[in-house]
Write a protein that holds these residues in place. Sequence first.
Motif, PDB file in Angstrom:
ATOM      1  N   ARG A  85       0.920  -1.119   0.237  1.00 32.91           N
ATOM      2  CA  ARG A  85       0.135   0.000   0.026  1.00 32.91           C
ATOM      3  C   ARG A  85       1.006   1.274  -0.048  1.00 32.91           C
ATOM      4  NH1 ARG A  85      -2.013   3.630   3.256  1.00 32.91           N
ATOM      5  NH2 ARG A  85      -1.065   2.779   5.108  1.00 32.91           N
ATOM      6  N   ARG A  86       2.048   1.244   0.836  1.00 29.89           N
ATOM      7  CA  ARG A  86       3.027   2.491   0.578  1.00 29.89           C
ATOM      8  C   ARG A  86       3.442   2.656  -0.658  1.00 29.89           C
ATOM      9  NH1 ARG A  86       6.660   1.245   5.046  1.00 29.89           N
ATOM     10  NH2 ARG A  86       5.190  -0.366   6.252  1.00 29.89           N
ATOM     11  N   GLU A  87       4.093   1.406  -1.184  1.00 28.66           N
ATOM     12  CA  GLU A  87       4.539   1.648  -2.404  1.00 28.66           C
ATOM     13  C   GLU A  87       3.499   2.198  -3.649  1.00 28.66           C
ATOM     14  OE1 GLU A  87       6.528  -1.815  -4.089  1.00 28.66           O
ATOM     15  OE2 GLU A  87       7.817  -1.936  -2.247  1.00 28.66           O
ATOM     16  N   PHE A  99       0.906  -4.392  -5.675  1.00 23.96           N
ATOM     17  CA  PHE A  99      -0.209  -5.014  -5.379  1.00 23.96           C
ATOM     18  C   PHE A  99      -0.436  -6.598  -6.055  1.00 23.96           C
ATOM     19  CE2 PHE A  99      -1.693  -0.637  -4.432  1.00 23.96           C
ATOM     20  CZ  PHE A  99      -1.975  -0.903  -2.920  1.00 23.96           C
ATOM     21  N   GLU A 100       0.112  -6.454  -7.368  1.00 19.79           N
ATOM     22  CA  GLU A 100       0.020  -7.982  -7.901  1.00 19.79           C
ATOM     23  C   GLU A 100       0.951  -8.851  -7.335  1.00 19.79           C
ATOM     24  OE1 GLU A 100       1.159  -6.864 -11.740  1.00 19.79           O
ATOM     25  OE2 GLU A 100      -0.764  -6.431 -12.626  1.00 19.79           O
ATOM     26  N   LEU A 101       1.893  -8.286  -6.847  1.00 20.06           N
ATOM     27  CA  LEU A 101       2.924  -9.373  -5.906  1.00 20.06           C
ATOM     28  C   LEU A 101       2.079  -9.819  -4.613  1.00 20.06           C
ATOM     29  CD1 LEU A 101       5.705 -10.685  -5.598  1.00 20.06           C
ATOM     30  CD2 LEU A 101       6.321  -8.760  -4.655  1.00 20.06           C
ATOM     31  N   PHE A 102       1.575  -8.752  -3.980  1.00 18.41           N
ATOM     32  CA  PHE A 102       0.960  -9.294  -2.792  1.00 18.41           C
ATOM     33  C   PHE A 102      -0.290 -10.325  -3.143  1.00 18.41           C
ATOM     34  CE2 PHE A 102      -2.488  -8.923   0.139  1.00 18.41           C
ATOM     35  CZ  PHE A 102      -1.740  -9.169   1.547  1.00 18.41           C
ATOM     36  N   ASP A 141      -5.891 -14.637   1.045  1.00 19.77           N
ATOM     37  CA  ASP A 141      -5.985 -13.946   2.390  1.00 19.77           C
ATOM     38  C   ASP A 141      -7.127 -12.783   2.218  1.00 19.77           C
ATOM     39  OD1 ASP A 141      -4.571 -13.421   5.127  1.00 19.77           O
ATOM     40  OD2 ASP A 141      -4.999 -11.409   4.322  1.00 19.77           O
ATOM     41  N   PRO A 142      -8.038 -12.420   3.221  1.00 19.19           N
ATOM     42  CA  PRO A 142      -8.906 -11.418   3.230  1.00 19.19           C
ATOM     43  C   PRO A 142      -8.340  -9.856   2.862  1.00 19.19           C
ATOM     44  CG  PRO A 142      -9.218 -12.421   5.180  1.00 19.19           C
ATOM     45  CD  PRO A 142      -8.049 -13.051   4.684  1.00 19.19           C
ATOM     46  N   LEU A 143      -7.146  -9.814   3.034  1.00 16.64           N
ATOM     47  CA  LEU A 143      -6.389  -8.578   2.567  1.00 16.64           C
ATOM     48  C   LEU A 143      -6.214  -8.409   1.147  1.00 16.64           C
ATOM     49  CD1 LEU A 143      -3.740  -8.043   5.376  1.00 16.64           C
ATOM     50  CD2 LEU A 143      -5.880  -6.460   4.660  1.00 16.64           C
ATOM     51  N   ALA A 144      -6.350  -9.385   0.442  1.00 22.13           N
ATOM     52  CA  ALA A 144      -6.046  -9.758  -0.910  1.00 22.13           C
ATOM     53  C   ALA A 144      -7.362  -9.021  -1.589  1.00 22.13           C
ATOM     54  CB  ALA A 144      -5.902 -11.070  -1.497  1.00 22.13           C
ATOM     55  N   GLU A 145      -8.496  -9.005  -1.145  1.00 23.03           N
ATOM     56  CA  GLU A 145      -9.496  -8.203  -1.573  1.00 23.03           C
ATOM     57  C   GLU A 145      -9.481  -6.622  -1.568  1.00 23.03           C
ATOM     58  OE1 GLU A 145     -12.230  -9.248  -3.166  1.00 23.03           O
ATOM     59  OE2 GLU A 145     -11.414 -11.408  -3.067  1.00 23.03           O
ATOM     60  N   ARG A 197      -6.854  -6.198  -4.194  1.00 22.46           N
ATOM     61  CA  ARG A 197      -7.760  -6.078  -5.641  1.00 22.46           C
ATOM     62  C   ARG A 197      -8.310  -4.766  -5.825  1.00 22.46           C
ATOM     63  NH1 ARG A 197      -8.715 -11.520  -3.952  1.00 22.46           N
ATOM     64  NH2 ARG A 197      -7.135 -12.953  -5.258  1.00 22.46           N
ATOM     65  N   ALA A 198      -8.973  -4.369  -4.894  1.00 24.71           N
ATOM     66  CA  ALA A 198      -9.764  -2.848  -4.821  1.00 24.71           C
ATOM     67  C   ALA A 198      -8.973  -2.022  -5.188  1.00 24.71           C
ATOM     68  CB  ALA A 198     -10.345  -2.744  -3.699  1.00 24.71           C
ATOM     69  N   GLU A 199      -7.652  -1.895  -4.447  1.00 23.13           N
ATOM     70  CA  GLU A 199      -6.487  -0.909  -4.939  1.00 23.13           C
ATOM     71  C   GLU A 199      -5.892  -1.109  -6.282  1.00 23.13           C
ATOM     72  OE1 GLU A 199      -5.352   1.396  -2.958  1.00 23.13           O
ATOM     73  OE2 GLU A 199      -6.517   1.284  -1.478  1.00 23.13           O
ATOM     74  N   LEU A 200      -6.074  -2.205  -7.007  1.00 21.59           N
ATOM     75  CA  LEU A 200      -5.451  -2.391  -8.254  1.00 21.59           C
ATOM     76  C   LEU A 200      -6.628  -1.546  -9.210  1.00 21.59           C
ATOM     77  CD1 LEU A 200      -3.890  -5.705  -8.755  1.00 21.59           C
ATOM     78  CD2 LEU A 200      -2.901  -3.742  -9.296  1.00 21.59           C
ATOM     79  N   LYS A 201      -7.845  -2.025  -8.881  1.00 23.92           N
ATOM     80  CA  LYS A 201      -8.849  -1.461  -9.628  1.00 23.92           C
ATOM     81  C   LYS A 201      -8.790   0.009  -9.720  1.00 23.92           C
ATOM     82  CE  LYS A 201     -12.289  -5.075  -9.449  1.00 23.92           C
ATOM     83  NZ  LYS A 201     -13.610  -5.577  -8.866  1.00 23.92           N
ATOM     84  N   ARG A 202      -8.653   0.641  -8.386  1.00 20.50           N
ATOM     85  CA  ARG A 202      -8.610   2.109  -8.028  1.00 20.50           C
ATOM     86  C   ARG A 202      -7.334   2.584  -9.183  1.00 20.50           C
ATOM     87  NH1 ARG A 202      -5.749   5.603  -5.599  1.00 20.50           N
ATOM     88  NH2 ARG A 202      -4.590   3.948  -4.320  1.00 20.50           N
ATOM     89  N   LEU A 203      -6.341   1.859  -9.109  1.00 21.87           N
ATOM     90  CA  LEU A 203      -5.165   2.245  -9.773  1.00 21.87           C
ATOM     91  C   LEU A 203      -5.198   2.218 -11.440  1.00 21.87           C
ATOM     92  CD1 LEU A 203      -2.034   0.741  -8.072  1.00 21.87           C
ATOM     93  CD2 LEU A 203      -2.678   3.144  -8.187  1.00 21.87           C
TER      94      LEU A 203
END
Length: 100
Positions: free
Chosen positions: A67-69, A75-78, A85-89, A92-98
Amino acid sequence: MTRRSFAAGLFGALAALATFDHAPFGGLLVMVEKANAEDGSKADRSPSMPMARDPAVAVAEEYEIARREGTREAFELFIARHGDDPLAEKARAELKRLSR
């Protein structure tokens, strides 16, 4: 052979057979003393291996790093490493926002 030379020879043979693993005559083996020291009998000794980290904490730290990067690659690596993991959702939302 005299009794005195036999006793001296026997003492010399015993001294030659003694190794560094032995304590002085009548003592315990050094290895036994080490084993007794490692069985937890001494409270001031630190454990030989650190305790394992909580996996959930490690995953959360990795998500914070991604998230800091803030990059698509982070995000793809994570997601690739922790896809279930629930944090993967959130990732994925951050990827859509990007991608907007």
